[in-house]
Design a protein around this motif. Structure first.
Motif, PDB file in Angstrom:
ATOM      1  N   LEU A 159      73.716  54.220  31.493  1.00 27.70           N
ATOM      2  CA  LEU A 159      74.290  53.261  32.363  1.00 27.70           C
ATOM      3  C   LEU A 159      75.946  53.488  32.720  1.00 27.70           C
ATOM      4  O   LEU A 159      76.273  53.315  33.841  1.00 27.70           O
ATOM      5  CB  LEU A 159      74.460  51.702  31.785  1.00 27.70           C
ATOM      6  N   PHE A 160      76.363  54.259  31.773  1.00 27.03           N
ATOM      7  CA  PHE A 160      77.864  54.516  32.160  1.00 27.03           C
ATOM      8  C   PHE A 160      77.901  55.714  33.410  1.00 27.03           C
ATOM      9  O   PHE A 160      78.643  55.587  34.230  1.00 27.03           O
ATOM     10  CB  PHE A 160      78.487  55.286  31.078  1.00 27.03           C
ATOM     11  N   ARG A 161      76.651  56.726  33.697  1.00 28.28           N
ATOM     12  CA  ARG A 161      76.708  57.450  34.546  1.00 28.28           C
ATOM     13  C   ARG A 161      76.270  56.783  35.712  1.00 28.28           C
ATOM     14  O   ARG A 161      76.886  57.386  36.832  1.00 28.28           O
ATOM     15  CB  ARG A 161      75.438  58.260  34.270  1.00 28.28           C
ATOM     16  N   VAL A 162      75.876  55.690  35.891  1.00 26.20           N
ATOM     17  CA  VAL A 162      75.909  54.882  37.216  1.00 26.20           C
ATOM     18  C   VAL A 162      77.214  54.271  37.522  1.00 26.20           C
ATOM     19  O   VAL A 162      77.505  54.396  38.689  1.00 26.20           O
ATOM     20  CB  VAL A 162      74.795  53.700  37.037  1.00 26.20           C
ATOM     21  N   TYR A 163      77.864  53.720  36.835  1.00 31.40           N
ATOM     22  CA  TYR A 163      79.146  53.464  37.008  1.00 31.40           C
ATOM     23  C   TYR A 163      79.885  54.739  37.441  1.00 31.40           C
ATOM     24  O   TYR A 163      80.809  54.461  38.223  1.00 31.40           O
ATOM     25  CB  TYR A 163      80.090  52.897  35.719  1.00 31.40           C
ATOM     26  N   ALA A 164      79.852  55.809  36.877  1.00 27.91           N
ATOM     27  CA  ALA A 164      80.762  56.900  37.141  1.00 27.91           C
ATOM     28  C   ALA A 164      80.480  57.381  38.515  1.00 27.91           C
ATOM     29  O   ALA A 164      81.063  57.667  39.647  1.00 27.91           O
ATOM     30  CB  ALA A 164      80.529  58.172  36.272  1.00 27.91           C
ATOM     31  N   HIS A 165      78.958  57.424  39.145  1.00 30.18           N
ATOM     32  CA  HIS A 165      78.622  57.421  40.286  1.00 30.18           C
ATOM     33  C   HIS A 165      79.160  56.761  41.399  1.00 30.18           C
ATOM     34  O   HIS A 165      79.482  56.845  42.565  1.00 30.18           O
ATOM     35  CB  HIS A 165      76.973  57.720  40.373  1.00 30.18           C
ATOM     36  N   ILE A 166      79.042  55.281  40.993  1.00 34.54           N
ATOM     37  CA  ILE A 166      79.556  54.028  42.078  1.00 34.54           C
ATOM     38  C   ILE A 166      80.989  54.490  42.301  1.00 34.54           C
ATOM     39  O   ILE A 166      81.559  54.390  43.224  1.00 34.54           O
ATOM     40  CB  ILE A 166      79.344  52.772  41.351  1.00 34.54           C
ATOM     41  N   TYR A 167      81.808  54.536  41.077  1.00 40.71           N
ATOM     42  CA  TYR A 167      83.484  54.967  41.358  1.00 40.71           C
ATOM     43  C   TYR A 167      83.580  56.256  42.427  1.00 40.71           C
ATOM     44  O   TYR A 167      84.602  56.014  43.195  1.00 40.71           O
ATOM     45  CB  TYR A 167      83.867  54.924  40.218  1.00 40.71           C
ATOM     46  N   HIS A 168      82.948  57.222  41.844  1.00 40.16           N
ATOM     47  CA  HIS A 168      83.065  58.479  42.565  1.00 40.16           C
ATOM     48  C   HIS A 168      82.588  58.591  43.943  1.00 40.16           C
ATOM     49  O   HIS A 168      83.305  59.035  45.066  1.00 40.16           O
ATOM     50  CB  HIS A 168      82.667  59.598  41.781  1.00 40.16           C
ATOM     51  N   SER A 169      81.445  57.968  44.298  1.00 37.56           N
ATOM     52  CA  SER A 169      80.641  58.158  45.574  1.00 37.56           C
ATOM     53  C   SER A 169      80.708  56.898  46.464  1.00 37.56           C
ATOM     54  O   SER A 169      80.451  57.198  47.726  1.00 37.56           O
ATOM     55  CB  SER A 169      79.179  58.638  45.187  1.00 37.56           C
ATOM     56  N   HIS A 170      80.924  55.816  45.926  1.00 38.34           N
ATOM     57  CA  HIS A 170      80.718  54.530  46.720  1.00 38.34           C
ATOM     58  C   HIS A 170      81.940  53.447  46.331  1.00 38.34           C
ATOM     59  O   HIS A 170      81.523  52.386  47.076  1.00 38.34           O
ATOM     60  CB  HIS A 170      79.517  53.764  46.480  1.00 38.34           C
ATOM     61  N   PHE A 171      82.913  54.037  46.290  1.00 38.13           N
ATOM     62  CA  PHE A 171      84.103  52.918  45.851  1.00 38.13           C
ATOM     63  C   PHE A 171      84.542  52.324  47.293  1.00 38.13           C
ATOM     64  O   PHE A 171      85.007  51.246  47.168  1.00 38.13           O
ATOM     65  CB  PHE A 171      85.311  53.703  45.180  1.00 38.13           C
ATOM     66  N   GLN A 172      84.419  53.352  48.263  1.00 37.79           N
ATOM     67  CA  GLN A 172      84.873  52.764  49.630  1.00 37.79           C
ATOM     68  C   GLN A 172      84.085  51.559  50.191  1.00 37.79           C
ATOM     69  O   GLN A 172      84.421  50.478  50.396  1.00 37.79           O
ATOM     70  CB  GLN A 172      84.876  53.879  50.829  1.00 37.79           C
ATOM     71  N   MET A 173      82.639  51.662  49.820  1.00 41.97           N
ATOM     72  CA  MET A 173      81.537  50.546  50.032  1.00 41.97           C
ATOM     73  C   MET A 173      82.067  49.361  49.194  1.00 41.97           C
ATOM     74  O   MET A 173      81.930  48.213  49.631  1.00 41.97           O
ATOM     75  CB  MET A 173      80.405  51.107  49.662  1.00 41.97           C
ATOM     76  N   ILE A 174      82.347  49.570  48.253  1.00 45.20           N
ATOM     77  CA  ILE A 174      82.667  48.349  46.910  1.00 45.20           C
ATOM     78  C   ILE A 174      83.908  47.535  47.673  1.00 45.20           C
ATOM     79  O   ILE A 174      83.945  46.563  47.529  1.00 45.20           O
ATOM     80  CB  ILE A 174      83.002  48.963  45.687  1.00 45.20           C
ATOM     81  N   MET A 175      85.056  48.408  48.163  1.00 44.05           N
ATOM     82  CA  MET A 175      86.099  47.856  48.621  1.00 44.05           C
ATOM     83  C   MET A 175      85.561  46.950  50.183  1.00 44.05           C
ATOM     84  O   MET A 175      86.121  45.861  50.295  1.00 44.05           O
ATOM     85  CB  MET A 175      87.111  48.876  49.071  1.00 44.05           C
ATOM     86  N   ASN A 176      84.899  47.633  50.805  1.00 45.42           N
ATOM     87  CA  ASN A 176      84.294  47.063  52.007  1.00 45.42           C
ATOM     88  C   ASN A 176      83.742  45.791  51.498  1.00 45.42           C
ATOM     89  O   ASN A 176      83.648  44.798  52.384  1.00 45.42           O
ATOM     90  CB  ASN A 176      83.374  47.938  52.989  1.00 45.42           C
ATOM     91  N   LEU A 177      83.107  45.696  50.682  1.00 39.73           N
ATOM     92  CA  LEU A 177      82.168  44.545  50.335  1.00 39.73           C
ATOM     93  C   LEU A 177      83.032  43.581  49.601  1.00 39.73           C
ATOM     94  O   LEU A 177      82.398  42.353  49.037  1.00 39.73           O
ATOM     95  CB  LEU A 177      81.010  44.795  49.340  1.00 39.73           C
ATOM     96  N   GLU A 178      84.267  43.907  49.210  1.00 43.62           N
ATOM     97  CA  GLU A 178      85.175  42.855  48.411  1.00 43.62           C
ATOM     98  C   GLU A 178      84.759  42.827  46.932  1.00 43.62           C
ATOM     99  O   GLU A 178      84.689  41.806  46.539  1.00 43.62           O
ATOM    100  CB  GLU A 178      85.438  41.662  49.165  1.00 43.62           C
ATOM    101  N   GLU A 179      84.070  43.674  46.540  1.00 43.24           N
ATOM    102  CA  GLU A 179      83.589  43.747  45.094  1.00 43.24           C
ATOM    103  C   GLU A 179      84.387  44.361  44.061  1.00 43.24           C
ATOM    104  O   GLU A 179      83.861  44.550  42.868  1.00 43.24           O
ATOM    105  CB  GLU A 179      82.207  44.153  45.062  1.00 43.24           C
ATOM    106  N   VAL A 180      85.559  44.900  44.367  1.00 43.17           N
ATOM    107  CA  VAL A 180      86.314  45.727  43.533  1.00 43.17           C
ATOM    108  C   VAL A 180      86.676  44.865  42.167  1.00 43.17           C
ATOM    109  O   VAL A 180      86.673  45.326  41.202  1.00 43.17           O
ATOM    110  CB  VAL A 180      87.571  46.079  44.056  1.00 43.17           C
ATOM    111  N   LYS A 181      87.006  43.710  42.304  1.00 44.09           N
ATOM    112  CA  LYS A 181      87.524  42.857  41.170  1.00 44.09           C
ATOM    113  C   LYS A 181      86.269  42.585  40.313  1.00 44.09           C
ATOM    114  O   LYS A 181      86.297  43.083  38.980  1.00 44.09           O
ATOM    115  CB  LYS A 181      87.898  41.489  41.617  1.00 44.09           C
ATOM    116  N   HIS A 182      85.174  42.495  40.886  1.00 41.55           N
ATOM    117  CA  HIS A 182      83.912  42.295  40.200  1.00 41.55           C
ATOM    118  C   HIS A 182      83.596  43.435  39.321  1.00 41.55           C
ATOM    119  O   HIS A 182      82.974  43.553  38.033  1.00 41.55           O
ATOM    120  CB  HIS A 182      82.562  41.825  40.987  1.00 41.55           C
ATOM    121  N   LEU A 183      83.632  44.733  40.157  1.00 42.01           N
ATOM    122  CA  LEU A 183      83.045  46.027  39.641  1.00 42.01           C
ATOM    123  C   LEU A 183      83.869  46.213  38.184  1.00 42.01           C
ATOM    124  O   LEU A 183      83.547  46.622  37.318  1.00 42.01           O
ATOM    125  CB  LEU A 183      83.233  47.029  40.714  1.00 42.01           C
TER     126      LEU A 183
END
Length: 219
Positions: A159-183
């Motif tokens: 599961l940590f590897r999924v977090y690592a992939h999200i932060y490295h590859s999809h953080f911009q989308m997380i920002m666009n979705l306004e999910e940074v605080k939740h993540l």
């Protein structure tokens, strides 16, 4: 180009988006889940991960592992339109780290797969562990297997590897979705828990060391 061609297929969405798992049945399961929710609601993540006085460690590991599975499942589901075999042909965490899939049963030798395929295989595998009453007892008080901690460690490492992939590859989308605080809150909770019980080896954490060190130092 059709936007439909870029979107994930409905069958892939159905395979990857999982129904939320519940903690083992019984009053104890409800009590532990309420305790987690209460301490998280108070914002004290360090307190939230500590083993409550008088509680069984394996039961605590089990309830929290189910919670972490649900959290990662929901977080990743918001990224499925951008995490595709075309955009993420390998399961990676930046240029230095690539993860290959093996479950030791169906796939014994690690194989390179796309990020969405890795997550699909992972969620299938975790669900199989959570649904196996010989590994995750469905009723509180039932015995846990001798290798239970090892199973939990493998689940949380992956599961940590999924977090690592999200932060490295999809953080911009997380920002666009306004999910940074939740993540960040989910990952901080996950980090405190895995550190409290030493569930992920240090070398596995390297892709997100720059995030983890400030978390543990309270910055």
């Amino acid at each position: 180009m059709s936007f439909l061609a870029l979107a994930p297929s409905s069958s892939r969405i159905q395979r990857t988006l999982r129904q939320k798992k519940s903690a083992p049945s019984g009053n104890k399961g409800i009590q532990l889940k309420r305790y987690i929710d209460k301490t998280l609601g108070e914002g004290d993540l360090r307190e939230a991960v500590r083993l409550p006085i008088g509680e069984d460690l394996n039961e605590w590991l089990a309830v929290n592992t189910v919670d972490f599975f649900n959290n990662v499942n929901m977080l990743y589901s918001t990224l499925m339109e951008v995490c595709t075999p075309a955009t993420c042909p390998t399961m990676s965490a930046g240029p230095k780290y690539e993860y290959r899939w093996a479950d030791g049963v169906k796939v014994k030798r690690p194989v390179a797969v796309s990020a969405p395929k890795y997550v699909e295989y992972l969620m299938d595998w975790i669900e199989a562990q959570l649904d196996d009453a010989d590994i995750f007892p469905q009723h509180f008080g039932a015995p846990f297997p001798p290798n239970f901690r090892d199973v939990v460690k493998t689940i949380l490492k992956r599961l940590f590897r999924v977090y690592a992939h999200i932060y490295h590859s999809h953080f911009q989308m997380i920002m666009n979705l306004e999910e940074v605080k939740h993540l960040n809150t989910c990952f901080k909770h996950f980090t405190f828990f895995t550190m409290e019980f030493q569930l992920i080896d240090k070398e596995e954490l390297a892709p997100l060391n720059e995030l983890i060190e400030p978390i543990m130092c309270g910055r």
